[in-house]
Design an enzyme around this catalytic site. Sequence first.
Site, mmCIF file in Angstrom:
data_model
loop_
_atom_site.group_PDB
_atom_site.id
_atom_site.type_symbol
_atom_site.label_atom_id
_atom_site.label_comp_id
_atom_site.label_asym_id
_atom_site.label_seq_id
_atom_site.Cartn_x
_atom_site.Cartn_y
_atom_site.Cartn_z
ATOM 1 N N VAL A 139 0.818 -1.230 0.000
ATOM 2 C CA VAL A 139 0.000 0.000 0.000
ATOM 3 C C VAL A 139 0.846 1.272 0.000
ATOM 4 O O VAL A 139 0.320 2.358 -0.238
ATOM 5 C CB VAL A 139 -1.001 0.034 1.181
ATOM 6 C CG1 VAL A 139 -1.991 -1.117 1.104
ATOM 7 C CG2 VAL A 139 -0.283 0.068 2.522
ATOM 8 N N ASN A 184 -7.359 -1.762 5.743
ATOM 9 C CA ASN A 184 -7.011 -2.506 6.955
ATOM 10 C C ASN A 184 -5.503 -2.666 7.163
ATOM 11 O O ASN A 184 -5.048 -2.757 8.301
ATOM 12 C CB ASN A 184 -7.678 -3.889 6.892
ATOM 13 C CG ASN A 184 -7.083 -4.862 7.890
ATOM 14 O OD1 ASN A 184 -7.402 -4.828 9.076
ATOM 15 N ND2 ASN A 184 -6.181 -5.727 7.426
ATOM 16 N N TYR A 208 2.388 5.222 15.901
ATOM 17 C CA TYR A 208 1.159 4.426 15.724
ATOM 18 C C TYR A 208 -0.053 5.249 16.173
ATOM 19 O O TYR A 208 -1.058 5.344 15.453
ATOM 20 C CB TYR A 208 1.256 3.125 16.526
ATOM 21 C CG TYR A 208 0.093 2.185 16.273
ATOM 22 C CD1 TYR A 208 0.069 1.374 15.147
ATOM 23 C CD2 TYR A 208 -0.989 2.133 17.147
ATOM 24 C CE1 TYR A 208 -1.011 0.522 14.897
ATOM 25 C CE2 TYR A 208 -2.065 1.285 16.909
ATOM 26 C CZ TYR A 208 -2.068 0.484 15.783
ATOM 27 O OH TYR A 208 -3.132 -0.357 15.535
ATOM 28 N N ILE A 256 -6.884 -7.087 19.847
ATOM 29 C CA ILE A 256 -7.331 -8.242 19.079
ATOM 30 C C ILE A 256 -6.144 -9.177 18.878
ATOM 31 O O ILE A 256 -5.069 -8.732 18.433
ATOM 32 C CB ILE A 256 -7.878 -7.795 17.692
ATOM 33 C CG1 ILE A 256 -8.905 -6.655 17.838
ATOM 34 C CG2 ILE A 256 -8.472 -8.997 16.956
ATOM 35 C CD1 ILE A 256 -10.146 -6.988 18.608
HETATM 36 P P1 NAP Z 1 -1.637 -8.429 11.080
HETATM 37 O O1 NAP Z 1 -2.191 -9.747 11.503
HETATM 38 O O2 NAP Z 1 -0.193 -8.174 11.181
HETATM 39 O O3 NAP Z 1 -2.146 -8.160 9.582
HETATM 40 C C1 NAP Z 1 -1.753 -7.054 8.858
HETATM 41 C C2 NAP Z 1 -1.587 -7.474 7.425
HETATM 42 O O4 NAP Z 1 -1.191 -6.295 6.671
HETATM 43 C C3 NAP Z 1 -0.476 -8.500 7.241
HETATM 44 O O5 NAP Z 1 -0.875 -9.494 6.321
HETATM 45 C C4 NAP Z 1 0.655 -7.666 6.699
HETATM 46 O O6 NAP Z 1 1.565 -8.400 5.892
HETATM 47 C C5 NAP Z 1 -0.100 -6.671 5.853
HETATM 48 N N1 NAP Z 1 0.738 -5.531 5.496
HETATM 49 C C6 NAP Z 1 1.760 -4.997 6.215
HETATM 50 N N2 NAP Z 1 2.331 -4.007 5.512
HETATM 51 C C7 NAP Z 1 1.656 -3.913 4.346
HETATM 52 C C8 NAP Z 1 1.803 -3.094 3.198
HETATM 53 N N3 NAP Z 1 2.771 -2.178 3.117
HETATM 54 N N4 NAP Z 1 0.938 -3.264 2.170
HETATM 55 C C9 NAP Z 1 -0.015 -4.208 2.228
HETATM 56 N N5 NAP Z 1 -0.180 -5.040 3.267
HETATM 57 C C10 NAP Z 1 0.648 -4.881 4.325
HETATM 58 O O7 NAP Z 1 -2.312 -7.246 11.919
HETATM 59 P P2 NAP Z 1 -3.813 -6.992 12.417
HETATM 60 O O8 NAP Z 1 -3.790 -6.959 13.901
HETATM 61 O O9 NAP Z 1 -4.775 -7.867 11.735
HETATM 62 O O10 NAP Z 1 -3.986 -5.485 11.948
HETATM 63 C C11 NAP Z 1 -4.902 -5.077 10.950
HETATM 64 C C12 NAP Z 1 -5.279 -3.631 11.202
HETATM 65 O O11 NAP Z 1 -5.953 -3.538 12.457
HETATM 66 C C13 NAP Z 1 -4.104 -2.668 11.281
HETATM 67 O O12 NAP Z 1 -4.444 -1.449 10.657
HETATM 68 C C14 NAP Z 1 -3.950 -2.447 12.771
HETATM 69 O O13 NAP Z 1 -3.346 -1.217 13.071
HETATM 70 C C15 NAP Z 1 -5.386 -2.494 13.202
HETATM 71 N N6 NAP Z 1 -5.598 -2.740 14.625
HETATM 72 C C16 NAP Z 1 -5.179 -3.912 15.181
HETATM 73 C C17 NAP Z 1 -5.394 -4.125 16.536
HETATM 74 C C18 NAP Z 1 -4.982 -5.398 17.211
HETATM 75 O O14 NAP Z 1 -5.043 -5.459 18.447
HETATM 76 N N7 NAP Z 1 -4.556 -6.427 16.499
HETATM 77 C C19 NAP Z 1 -6.005 -3.136 17.301
HETATM 78 C C20 NAP Z 1 -6.404 -1.949 16.710
HETATM 79 C C21 NAP Z 1 -6.192 -1.771 15.351
HETATM 80 P P3 NAP Z 1 2.908 -8.979 6.602
HETATM 81 O O15 NAP Z 1 2.423 -9.868 7.681
HETATM 82 O O16 NAP Z 1 3.608 -9.668 5.479
HETATM 83 O O17 NAP Z 1 3.628 -7.770 7.131
#
Ligand code: NAP
Length: 256
Positions: free
Chosen positions: A65, A91, A160, A193
């Site tokens: 992205v 996302n 962040y 999460i």
């Molecule tokens: P995750 O399991 O790490 O998933 C994020 C995905 O985004 C991974 O597949 C990652 O690929 C991919 N990604 C990273 N850099 C990217 C790029 N430059 N272009 C395209 N894809 C990319 O994390 P998640 O917890 O599901 O997070 C998803 C969203 O929720 C994020 O915006 C995060 O800030 C938000 N969020 C998460 C939480 C939580 O507690 N988990 C809480 C609040 C908000 P790689 O694994 O190969 O890097």
Amino acid sequence: MPGLLHNHIAVVTGAGSGIGRGIALGFAREGANVAALDINGAAAANTAADATAAGGRAQAFTLDVTDRQACRDVAGKVARDVGQVSILVNNAGINRRNAFTADADAVLKDWQDIMAINLNGVFNVTHAFLSALRAAKGRIVNIASIQSFMHVRTPNSPAYTTSKHGVLGFTRALAAELGKDGVRVNAIGPGFIETPLNERVRATNPELVKVFLDHTPLGRTGKPDDIVGPAIFLASDLSAYVTGSIVMADGGYRAI
Ligand code: NAP
């Protein structure tokens, strides 16, 4: 009975893992044709294969992205191979947990990388799909955070928190501008999460998780599936009069 997202084409970024994967699978279950985008093409392909195996429709595309031209290119490919996009879920995101006072080089790199993905990435992808979304009177769902409102004092990165405040600001600004086109723009604020994003913290710092849970009325961490319902709500006609809003899916964290 047709699903809540029947006749929709949905793009989900970061769909290879965690919350994005959950949303992509949930949207496919509700009848959307899903374009699963991720920097990790194999992970995106895995999500698309699982959605298809469960009886849904999905295709995978590799996308970083942060690469504005690649975002434009993928928008063209999705239009050609899948059709006119009517739902976009921004996302993809990362976190790093260095304090601002940590090693200067690390902090600078964190700032650049987090802004490039969490905030500029949202701009890049939204801009690339904008004309399709306007033509479809579509819906945009941005994944924000508790940290769109506050800084959580676990070891955490100021970048962040800043990026997620920005995501909420962008959500409100676009909702104001695109309402006249019939495009709705909303956000989801997940709490803690369980995903690979915080795997290391959970494994190495159970006390931190306890501090977090002590502040969470529902008393548990969330799973990616806890975000799927709010995402379907905001992407579907169930939320026809909702725009510029954030739905908190945080176990009540922000309420107390
Ligand atoms: P995750 O399991 O790490 O998933 C994020 C995905 O985004 C991974 O597949 C990652 O690929 C991919 N990604 C990273 N850099 C990217 C790029 N430059 N272009 C395209 N894809 C990319 O994390 P998640 O917890 O599901 O997070 C998803 C969203 O929720 C994020 O915006 C995060 O800030 C938000 N969020 C998460 C939480 C939580 O507690 N988990 C809480 C609040 C908000 P790689 O694994 O190969 O890097």
